[in-house]
Design a protein around this motif. Sequence first.
Motif, PDB file in Angstrom:
ATOM      1  N   MET A 298       0.829  -1.206   0.000  1.00  0.00           N
ATOM      2  CA  MET A 298       0.000   0.000   0.000  1.00  0.00           C
ATOM      3  C   MET A 298       0.865   1.258   0.000  1.00  0.00           C
ATOM      4  O   MET A 298       0.564   2.242  -0.683  1.00  0.00           O
ATOM      5  CB  MET A 298      -0.919   0.006   1.223  1.00  0.00           C
ATOM      6  CG  MET A 298      -2.194  -0.774   1.054  1.00  0.00           C
ATOM      7  SD  MET A 298      -1.938  -2.538   0.761  1.00  0.00           S
ATOM      8  CE  MET A 298      -1.789  -3.129   2.445  1.00  0.00           C
TER       9      MET A 298
ATOM     10  N   GLY B  52       2.240   1.551  -3.403  1.00  0.00           N
ATOM     11  CA  GLY B  52       1.215   2.026  -4.328  1.00  0.00           C
ATOM     12  C   GLY B  52       0.984   3.519  -4.197  1.00  0.00           C
ATOM     13  O   GLY B  52       0.880   4.238  -5.193  1.00  0.00           O
ATOM     14  N   SER B  53       0.929   4.001  -2.943  1.00  0.00           N
ATOM     15  CA  SER B  53       0.706   5.428  -2.717  1.00  0.00           C
ATOM     16  C   SER B  53       1.829   6.254  -3.315  1.00  0.00           C
ATOM     17  O   SER B  53       1.589   7.255  -4.002  1.00  0.00           O
ATOM     18  CB  SER B  53       0.607   5.715  -1.213  1.00  0.00           C
ATOM     19  OG  SER B  53      -0.691   5.443  -0.760  1.00  0.00           O
TER      20      SER B  53
ATOM     21  N   VAL C  39       1.744   5.987  -7.348  1.00  0.00           N
ATOM     22  CA  VAL C  39       0.727   6.733  -8.095  1.00  0.00           C
ATOM     23  C   VAL C  39       0.917   8.239  -7.941  1.00  0.00           C
ATOM     24  O   VAL C  39       0.721   8.987  -8.899  1.00  0.00           O
ATOM     25  CB  VAL C  39      -0.731   6.321  -7.742  1.00  0.00           C
ATOM     26  CG1 VAL C  39      -0.997   4.906  -8.180  1.00  0.00           C
ATOM     27  CG2 VAL C  39      -1.044   6.515  -6.294  1.00  0.00           C
ATOM     28  N   THR C  40       1.340   8.689  -6.763  1.00  0.00           N
ATOM     29  CA  THR C  40       1.544  10.132  -6.629  1.00  0.00           C
ATOM     30  C   THR C  40       2.771  10.565  -7.423  1.00  0.00           C
ATOM     31  O   THR C  40       2.767  11.631  -8.040  1.00  0.00           O
ATOM     32  CB  THR C  40       1.710  10.570  -5.160  1.00  0.00           C
ATOM     33  OG1 THR C  40       2.248   9.494  -4.425  1.00  0.00           O
ATOM     34  CG2 THR C  40       0.418  10.979  -4.562  1.00  0.00           C
TER      35      THR C  40
ATOM     36  N   LEU D 105      -1.843   0.760 -11.883  1.00  0.00           N
ATOM     37  CA  LEU D 105      -1.213   1.873 -11.181  1.00  0.00           C
ATOM     38  C   LEU D 105      -1.107   3.077 -12.102  1.00  0.00           C
ATOM     39  O   LEU D 105      -1.332   4.212 -11.699  1.00  0.00           O
ATOM     40  CB  LEU D 105       0.189   1.460 -10.709  1.00  0.00           C
ATOM     41  CG  LEU D 105       0.250   0.382  -9.633  1.00  0.00           C
ATOM     42  CD1 LEU D 105       1.656  -0.181  -9.528  1.00  0.00           C
ATOM     43  CD2 LEU D 105      -0.196   0.946  -8.294  1.00  0.00           C
TER      44      LEU D 105
ATOM     45  N   MET E  49      -2.201  12.226  -2.809  1.00  0.00           N
ATOM     46  CA  MET E  49      -1.891  11.114  -1.920  1.00  0.00           C
ATOM     47  C   MET E  49      -3.089  10.687  -1.092  1.00  0.00           C
ATOM     48  O   MET E  49      -3.272   9.529  -0.779  1.00  0.00           O
ATOM     49  CB  MET E  49      -0.734  11.506  -1.022  1.00  0.00           C
ATOM     50  CG  MET E  49      -0.083  10.332  -0.359  1.00  0.00           C
ATOM     51  SD  MET E  49       1.539  10.789   0.236  1.00  0.00           S
ATOM     52  CE  MET E  49       2.552  10.250  -1.095  1.00  0.00           C
TER      53      MET E  49
ATOM     54  N   GLN F 150      -2.483  -1.249  -5.138  1.00  0.00           N
ATOM     55  CA  GLN F 150      -3.347  -0.722  -4.092  1.00  0.00           C
ATOM     56  C   GLN F 150      -2.665   0.479  -3.451  1.00  0.00           C
ATOM     57  O   GLN F 150      -1.444   0.465  -3.300  1.00  0.00           O
ATOM     58  CB  GLN F 150      -3.554  -1.822  -3.045  1.00  0.00           C
ATOM     59  CG  GLN F 150      -4.448  -1.455  -1.906  1.00  0.00           C
ATOM     60  CD  GLN F 150      -5.918  -1.491  -2.289  1.00  0.00           C
ATOM     61  OE1 GLN F 150      -6.374  -0.691  -3.111  1.00  0.00           O
ATOM     62  NE2 GLN F 150      -6.661  -2.383  -1.713  1.00  0.00           N
ATOM     63  N   ASN F 151      -3.414   1.503  -3.087  1.00  0.00           N
ATOM     64  CA  ASN F 151      -2.793   2.560  -2.297  1.00  0.00           C
ATOM     65  C   ASN F 151      -3.457   2.633  -0.924  1.00  0.00           C
ATOM     66  O   ASN F 151      -4.432   1.934  -0.656  1.00  0.00           O
ATOM     67  CB  ASN F 151      -2.789   3.898  -3.044  1.00  0.00           C
ATOM     68  CG  ASN F 151      -4.142   4.577  -3.045  1.00  0.00           C
ATOM     69  OD1 ASN F 151      -5.146   3.948  -2.727  1.00  0.00           O
ATOM     70  ND2 ASN F 151      -4.171   5.830  -3.411  1.00  0.00           N
TER      71      ASN F 151
END
Lengths: 307, 290
Positions: free
Chosen positions: B67, B70-71, B74-75, B144, B213, B241-242
Motif C-alpha cells: 500500500m 502504491g501510494s 501513483v503520486t 497503477l 496522496m 493498491q494505495n
Amino acid sequence: MPLTYPVKAVVIISLVLLAGAVFVTLRPGGGTQVFAEETTVIRVAGSTTVLPIVSRAAERFQARHALVKIIVNAGGSGVGIHGVGTRRFDIGLASREITLKEKHRYASSHLQITVIGRDAVACVVSSEVFHGGVRALSKQQIRDIYLGNITNWRQVGGPDRPIIVIDKEVHRGTRHVFMQYLFGKSNARAPGARLVTGSNNEEQAKIAQSDSAIGMLSIAWINDEVVGIGIRDGERVIQPTLDNVRTGRFPIARNLNLITAGEPQGAVKQFIDYLLSEDGQKRVAESGYIPIQLPHTVSWVAGSHSK
Amino acid sequence: MNKQPLFPERGPAFWLTGLAAAISAGTIGLLFVSLVVESVPVFKSEGVSFLWGTDWFAGEVYGALPMIYGSLMVTGLAVVMVLPFALGSAILTSEFLSGRVRLVVKAAMELLAGVPGILYGLMGIALLAVWVRDLFGLIDGNTLFTAGLLLAVMILPTVMTLAEDALRAVPGETRDTALSQGLTRMETVMQVVVPQALPGLAGAVFLGLGRAMGETIAVMLVIGGIDRIPQPWFDLFASGQNIPSKIGREAAEALGFDLQWSALIALGLVLFVMVMTLTTAGHFLLRKAR
C-alpha cells in the motif's frame, strides 16, 4: 473595548446553539431511534446480494406504514454482521452464514438469523470468453485459475488470451461461499487474482468491461455481458439456473439472511414478517432469487459451511 | 501606549476567536494522538514488519508495504505527468494572457479544483481505464498507471493555479528590467521569472501531491485493489493498491475491532505523516516565495 450589542448577540446565539447541539447529541437513544414520538427508523445495511430484495420490500412496506422509515445501505455481508453486532444497524444483510469468529466476537449481541430466500453463486466469465468456447469448467480448473496455475483461456478450450482473475474483498459473502466450494475454506487465498472488487455492481461492471475475465457472482446478477458457466463434474455439466438451485443439483447454493441482535421486535419484526409474507416473498422472486416456501426463523446454528 | 502587550486586546471577541482557533488546532493534535494510540496494537504484534511486510490478509498477517508502495508510485506518476501541463499553462496564463482572459482562466481552474473525486472516479472507470487498456494494448485497464493518470488530471487545476500565483508574485519591475536589458519575452520568463518563482512552484507541486496522496474514491475505482507489489516492481501497468483505497475497502467491516482495525489506523497514520510532510513542505516553500 466594551462589549457591543452585536457581539453580545453573536456570543449568546452561539452558546445557545452549542448547548442545543450538545443536548441533541447526548440525548439517550440507540437501538431503534424514535423521532417526534412516532416515526420509527429501521437501519439496514450489508450484502449487496440481499439489498435489492430489501429495497423493493422497504418501498412497499413504507407505503403501508407511514410512520416507519427504512434506510438501506450497501457494504457487504461482513459489514452487515459487524454493524448489527455493534448495534449500529437494526438489520444486517448477509449472503453467507455467520462465521465462528464473528459469533464469538459478537456473543453479547445474540445474533439471530432469519432466512428470506435462496441464491447460488455462479462462476461467471466475460461474454467474449463464453462465445469463444468456454461453456463450462470443472471445479479443479476454476481452482487452478484462482491459484494462478492456469493463466490463459487457451488452456481450458477458450481463446488465446490471458485470464483476468477477479477476486472479491475478503469479508464478502459471495467470496466466502465460492471459496468454501473451491477450497473447502471460506477465507482461502487466491494468488492468481489480478483485481479485487467489492459490491456485485462493481464486479459485474469490471467483468462486462473486460473480454477475458472470470469472477464469482450471485446468479441474479448474470446478464448478457457477464455469463454464468456450467460446473463440469465428470461427464455431467450443471448449469447455474434457478431450477438447479431449487432441486439442490447446483453445488454453490446459499441462504440469503437477515441478521438481528436477539429476536426481532417492534417495527423490525413487522418488516421481517412482511418479507416472509406472500407479498414479501414475491419481492424475493422479483429480485431474481428463490423464495423460501415455508417462512421460518432459524436461530443461529450457523457455520455449517463457514469457519 | 508605550509597550505592546502580547495580546493587545482581550475582549470577548478575543476569547471567542481564540477558542475557535484552539479547537481547530486541538482537533489535529487529537487526531494524531488517537492515530498513534490506536495503531499501537498492530505495531506490538507485527513489529517493524508492519511497514516492510508485503503480505496483508485480514485476520492473519498485516504488511503495509504494497500500500505504501502504491501510494508513492501513483503520486510520483501523477507529478511527473502533471508537471509539464501545469507549469506550461501557469506560465501562459501569468505571462502571456491579458488581464481579463487570465481571470477567466483562473476562475475556471479554481472551479475545476473543487470537482468532487467521485466524478473523476466515474470518468476513470467508465472511460480512462478502457482508453489506457486499448491505447497500450493491455489485458486490463485497472492499473497503477491509470490511477496516476487520473490523479494527474485531478490535481492539474490545483497545481496550475498555485503555480500561477507563484509566478504572479514575482514583481513586475523584474520583468521590465529584464526586457529593457534586451532579453526576449521567452528568455525573461525562463531565465528570470521562473527561477525567482521556483520555491513557490515547488510549493504548488507539493500541495498538489498532498491532495493526490489522500484521494480515495477515484483511485479505488481504477487501481485494481490488489495488495501486491508488481513483478518487476516498476511495472506500472500492473494492478495495485494505495493506502486510502485499502482503508476505504476494509474500514466498514473492521470498525473498532481487533488487529485489523489497528492495522488500518496504522496505515492511516503512515498516510497522515506522508501527507503532512508534503503539505508542510509545500506551505513552507510557498511562504518563502512571497
